[in-house]
Design an enzyme around this catalytic site. Structure first.
Site, PDB file in Angstrom:
ATOM      1  N   ARG A  68       0.836  -1.222   0.000  1.00 55.71           N
ATOM      2  CA  ARG A  68       0.000   0.000   0.000  1.00 55.71           C
ATOM      3  C   ARG A  68       0.860   1.257   0.000  1.00 55.71           C
ATOM      4  O   ARG A  68       1.448   1.606  -0.970  1.00 55.71           O
ATOM      5  CB  ARG A  68      -0.983   0.039   1.194  1.00 55.71           C
ATOM      6  CG  ARG A  68      -1.686  -1.286   1.501  1.00 55.71           C
ATOM      7  CD  ARG A  68      -2.782  -1.601   0.541  1.00 55.71           C
ATOM      8  NE  ARG A  68      -3.606  -2.697   1.019  1.00 55.71           N
ATOM      9  CZ  ARG A  68      -4.219  -3.575   0.211  1.00 55.71           C
ATOM     10  NH1 ARG A  68      -4.098  -3.485  -1.089  1.00 55.71           N
ATOM     11  NH2 ARG A  68      -4.959  -4.540   0.698  1.00 55.71           N
ATOM     12  N   HIS A 242      -2.139 -17.108  -5.646  1.00 53.14           N
ATOM     13  CA  HIS A 242      -3.228 -17.650  -4.816  1.00 53.14           C
ATOM     14  C   HIS A 242      -4.136 -18.689  -5.484  1.00 53.14           C
ATOM     15  O   HIS A 242      -5.338 -18.506  -5.589  1.00 53.14           O
ATOM     16  CB  HIS A 242      -4.050 -16.544  -4.148  1.00 53.14           C
ATOM     17  CG  HIS A 242      -4.562 -15.422  -5.027  1.00 53.14           C
ATOM     18  ND1 HIS A 242      -5.103 -15.616  -6.267  1.00 53.14           N
ATOM     19  CD2 HIS A 242      -4.637 -14.071  -4.797  1.00 53.14           C
ATOM     20  CE1 HIS A 242      -5.499 -14.451  -6.765  1.00 53.14           C
ATOM     21  NE2 HIS A 242      -5.216 -13.500  -5.906  1.00 53.14           N
ATOM     22  N   ASP A 314       0.029 -13.084   0.228  1.00 52.08           N
ATOM     23  CA  ASP A 314      -1.040 -12.171  -0.186  1.00 52.08           C
ATOM     24  C   ASP A 314      -1.395 -11.242   0.981  1.00 52.08           C
ATOM     25  O   ASP A 314      -2.570 -10.985   1.257  1.00 52.08           O
ATOM     26  CB  ASP A 314      -2.268 -12.918  -0.707  1.00 52.08           C
ATOM     27  CG  ASP A 314      -3.234 -12.013  -1.464  1.00 52.08           C
ATOM     28  OD1 ASP A 314      -2.913 -10.817  -1.665  1.00 52.08           O
ATOM     29  OD2 ASP A 314      -4.308 -12.493  -1.856  1.00 52.08           O
TER      30      ASP A 314
HETATM   31  C1  NCD Z   1      -5.947  -7.996  -2.423  1.00 53.65           C
HETATM   32  C2  NCD Z   1      -5.797  -6.541  -1.956  1.00 53.65           C
HETATM   33  O1  NCD Z   1      -6.465  -6.157  -0.986  1.00 53.65           O
HETATM   34  O2  NCD Z   1      -5.005  -5.801  -2.544  1.00 53.65           O
HETATM   35  N1  NCD Z   1      -7.122  -8.545  -1.840  1.00 53.65           N
HETATM   36  C3  NCD Z   1      -7.423  -9.865  -1.708  1.00 53.65           C
HETATM   37  O3  NCD Z   1      -8.545 -10.178  -1.324  1.00 53.65           O
HETATM   38  N2  NCD Z   1      -6.536 -10.824  -1.959  1.00 53.65           N
HETATM   39  C4  NCD Z   1      -5.970  -8.067  -3.907  1.00 53.65           C
HETATM   40  C5  NCD Z   1      -5.746  -9.472  -4.460  1.00 53.65           C
HETATM   41  O4  NCD Z   1      -4.683 -10.056  -4.262  1.00 53.65           O
HETATM   42  O5  NCD Z   1      -6.639 -10.015  -5.116  1.00 53.65           O
HETATM   43 ZN    ZN Z   2      -2.908 -10.091  -3.677  1.00 53.48          ZN
HETATM   44 ZN    ZN Z   3      -5.411 -11.433  -6.241  1.00 52.50          ZN
END
Ligand code: NCD
Ligand code: ZN
Ligand code: ZN
Length: 433
Positions: A68, A242, A314
């Protein structure tokens, strides 16, 4: 020598436990200079640490982190994400491009590099560039400069969290050809937007427990099938992030025979199923959604078989206020950097995963795939990025103690056996219990 780590337990890299050994590791400045049988050297060093037989692995490389910062620094920034990574045993993290601004042009990439510098952290940063239906020229221009900190191009086939979506298969092909020309990988969020849009969702409960029906499994299966076909066609290295379903495992197993495909699983898809959502609601809302017990079993088998190459957290921090919104308004994702190693060690202790796969899953394979030649192995000459683990330490996941700004977790309250004791980057202890 700047530092000697005495009585470090190393794995041999294969299934033979007899080949594991206790060693002394001599570090000069940022590199490993010598590895020898424990107690066999009397070399002097400025500092010494006796690890008493604790397990030492290469510092973790997490290919899937959403740091972020910039326009979303309230969710997480390079200082907190970096601290979380090091606490969790990860010394190199690859940052995803769905930021504000997105990492789609040179200016945005420079801004991101500046954010990393400003944080003065010890984690080593790499970047995924973001693709859209309109940014191919910008991508090509960025890659012409041969940026050493760029690992590849990420594309999202569906909306998931403040991201751009690539809709046009021709763009996907062009992005893959562009990456292949530059010797880089393409990473993909596999869910297909058209499939999600067509899903019949009327009558479903507006609750996270139905998230897997709101975003049905066929959509990620279809996307994975499409991407594997395009990987074979374009010759591009495809990094499937993922992976979450049994069907994808079967597709990947088959496609690996004729395409360069590298598959990632997250700890949450590997160890949790959707049942938990009745209890934890939006905290466990994530894309792709948590699936069924049969998927968990298939993913664990795929890790043991080597069909799955890497574990990516992730790590996707959002504020607790955002997660507390009603189901449809709550963002998807949760933090993961500080639980990955503990969860993997716990799985080893439960007999779910063999210990010798841990380095491959957490660093070695990623180093090989993404060309990080100086890390991912404990060897003389390698960068002294190391994680010290205690496979027998029992602890309870308590998000209050997290370094990330996102202090919640679907694993909160879980008792784990196996923990990170300390992390070294470039020969320096940067975090320890
Ligand atoms: C991720 C994010 O918040 O940036 N969110 C998620 O649910 N995994 C985006 C992503 O990896 O799909
Ligand atoms: Zn992600
Ligand atoms: Zn993703």
């Amino acid at each position: 020598m700047t530092l000697i780590l005495r009585n470090a337990h190393l794995l041999s890299g294969d299934a033979n436990p007899d080949r594991a050994a206790d060693v002394d590791i001599g570090i000069r400045d940022s590199r490993i200079e010598i590895i020898c049988a424990a107690g066999s050297t009397s070399i002097a060093a400025d500092r010494e640490a006796d690890l008493n037989g604790l397990l030492v692995l290469p510092g973790g490389i997490d290919p899937h982190v959403h740091v972020r910062d910039l326009g979303q620094a309230y969710k997480e920034d390079w200082s907190t994400a970096g601290a979380a990574a090091l606490r969790g045993g990860f010394t190199t993290i690859f940052d995803m491009p769905n930021t504000i601004p997105p990492t789609e042009n040179q200016v945005a990439l420079e801004q991101k590099r500046e954010a990393v510098r400003a944080a003065h952290g010890n984690v080593d940063a790499r970047f995924w560039l973001g693709a859209t239906d309109h940014t191919l020229i910008d991508l090509e221009a960025m890659l012409q400069r041969r940026p050493a900190d760029v690992v590849g191009i990420k594309l999202f086939l569906a909306g998931t969290s403040s991201n751009e979506v690539v809709h046009d298969p021709e763009t996907v092909r062009a992005v893959m050809r562009c990456a292949a020309r530059h010797g880089l990988a393409v990473a993909v969020h596999e869910e297909l937007q058209a499939c999600l849009d067509a899903a019949e969702t009327t009558g479903l409960p507006d609750h996270a427990s139905a998230h897997g029906q709101h975003r049905p499994r066929e959509c990620t299966v279809e996307g994975t099938r499409l991407m594997c076909r395009l990987a074979a066609e374009t010759g591009c290295t495809l990094y499937l992030v993922h992976v979450s379903t049994e069907e994808e495992v079967a597709i990947i197993r088959e496609a690996k025979a004729h395409a360069r495909i590298v598959a990632e699983v997250t700890p949450h898809h590997l160890f949790l199923d959707e049942e938990i959502l009745h209890r934890i609601g939006n905290v466990g809302k994530v894309n792709p959604p948590l699936r069924e017990p049969r998927d968990v079993r298939a993913l664990q088998q795929a890790v043991r078989d080597g069909v799955i190459d890497t574990v990516g957290s992730d790590h996707a921090p959002h504020t607790l206020d955002e997660k507390a919104r009603p189901y449809h308004a709550a963002p998807s994702g949760f933090p993961g950097l500080e639980t990955t190693f503990g969860l993997l060690l716990n799985a080893v202790n439960r007999g779910v995963l063999p210990l010798h796969l841990l380095p491959r899953l957490t660093s070695t394979r990623a180093a090989d795939v993404f060309g990080l030649v100086d890390r991912g192995r404990i060897a003389e000459g390698a960068r002294a990025d190391l994680v010290v683990l205690d496979p027998a330490h029992k602890w309870t996941v308590d998000p209050v103690l997290f370094r990330t700004k996102a202090r919640y977790s679907p694993f909160a309250g879980m008792q784990l056996t196996g923990a990170v004791v300390a992390t070294l980057t470039a020969g320096v202890f940067v975090d320890y219990r």
